[in-house]
Design an enzyme around this catalytic site. Structure first.
Site, PDB file in Angstrom:
ATOM      1  CE  LYS A  35      -2.280  -1.208   3.366  1.00 39.65           C
ATOM      2  NZ  LYS A  35      -1.791  -1.950   3.814  1.00 39.65           N
ATOM      3  NE  ARG A  54      -3.965   0.083   9.942  1.00 38.48           N
ATOM      4  CZ  ARG A  54      -3.305  -0.274  10.686  1.00 38.48           C
ATOM      5  NH1 ARG A  54      -2.391  -0.516  11.455  1.00 38.48           N
ATOM      6  NH2 ARG A  54      -1.876   0.203   9.498  1.00 38.48           N
ATOM      7  NE  ARG A 100       7.248  -3.157   5.742  1.00 35.29           N
ATOM      8  CZ  ARG A 100       6.081  -3.449   5.419  1.00 35.29           C
ATOM      9  NH1 ARG A 100       4.641  -2.697   4.621  1.00 35.29           N
ATOM     10  NH2 ARG A 100       5.250  -3.719   6.660  1.00 35.29           N
ATOM     11  NE  ARG A 113       6.662  -0.793  10.300  1.00 30.98           N
ATOM     12  CZ  ARG A 113       6.161  -0.903   9.402  1.00 30.98           C
ATOM     13  NH1 ARG A 113       5.719   0.247   8.615  1.00 30.98           N
ATOM     14  NH2 ARG A 113       4.996  -1.712  10.005  1.00 30.98           N
ATOM     15  NE  ARG A 160       1.526  -4.998  11.509  1.00 29.61           N
ATOM     16  CZ  ARG A 160       2.902  -4.582  10.756  1.00 29.61           C
ATOM     17  NH1 ARG A 160       3.981  -5.370   9.919  1.00 29.61           N
ATOM     18  NH2 ARG A 160       2.298  -3.574   9.381  1.00 29.61           N
TER      19      ARG A 160
END
Length: 210
Positions: A13, A88, A123, A156, A167
């Site tokens: 996204k 969300r 990432r 992260r 998640r």
């Protein structure tokens, strides 16, 4: 154009939001980045949000909605915006409707969980400006250095494999019902996420033109 980008954590996204933002010249409103800024600053909101993010849980609606309300009131949102990471949940979507925000289109980027797990492990994020990179798909010009501001890229804490699994569970349980919500409103456009970023971008931009 007022847009919402949907998709599981790691579906791409953020990357697609950057491309749409450059193409349409509208800002991306990423609640994740805003909350991480609050975390870094040690503000009261940041302290409240910290444990939720570390555990891979959703930040409570009252915190997120307050952030969004303030951000959408800024002048750069007058001609449109991209919401990345909000809403969300259905209650958040309903709150957005109550705020009088008329969304033109919701783009849902669909990627299977196994692919997401592989993507997320690679990432890297800039802690200063929030720019997103990947060791395979979107490398910086200089390894581990942000192209935008020159800070050192980091992984992260919420990209740790255990947190990613949690998640994804939360996403399937709480966020996926939004698909039906926006289908009923006639605003949902599903896009199959591709291995190549450019291929996904082509599909996303085509969905905006329909």
């Amino acid at each position: 154009m007022r847009l919402i980008l949907m998709g599981a954590p790691g579906a791409g996204k953020g990357t697609q939001a950057e491309i749409i933002s450059e193409t349409l010249r509208i800002p991306t409103i990423s609640t994740g980045n805003i909350i991480r800024e609050a975390l870094k600053s040690g503000s009261a909101m940041g302290r409240k949000a910290k444990q939720y993010m570390v555990d891979g849980r959703l930040v409570p609606d009252d915190i997120v909605i307050g952030i969004i309300r303030d951000r959408l009131a800024q002048p750069d949102c007058a001609n449109g915006f991209i919401l990345d990471g909000f809403p969300r949940t259905i209650p958040q979507a309903e709150a957005l409707d109550r705020m009088g925000v008329d969304i033109d289109r919701v783009i849902d980027i669909e990627v299977d969980d196994e692919t997401i797990a592989r993507r997320v492990s690679g990432r890297r994020i800039c802690p200063s400006c929030g720019a997103s990179y990947h060791v395979d798909y979107k490398r910086p010009t200089v390894e581990d250095i942000c192209d935008r501001c020159g800070d050192t890229l980091v992984q992260r804490p919420d990209d740790h494999p255990d947190t990613v699994r949690e998640r994804l569970r939360v996403y399937h349980e709480q966020t996926e019902p939004l698909k039906s919500y926006y289908v009923a409103a006639g605003k949902l456009y599903a896009v199959e996420g591709q291995e190549e970023i450019s291929d996904t971008s082509r599909l996303v931009l085509a969905a905006l033109e329909n």
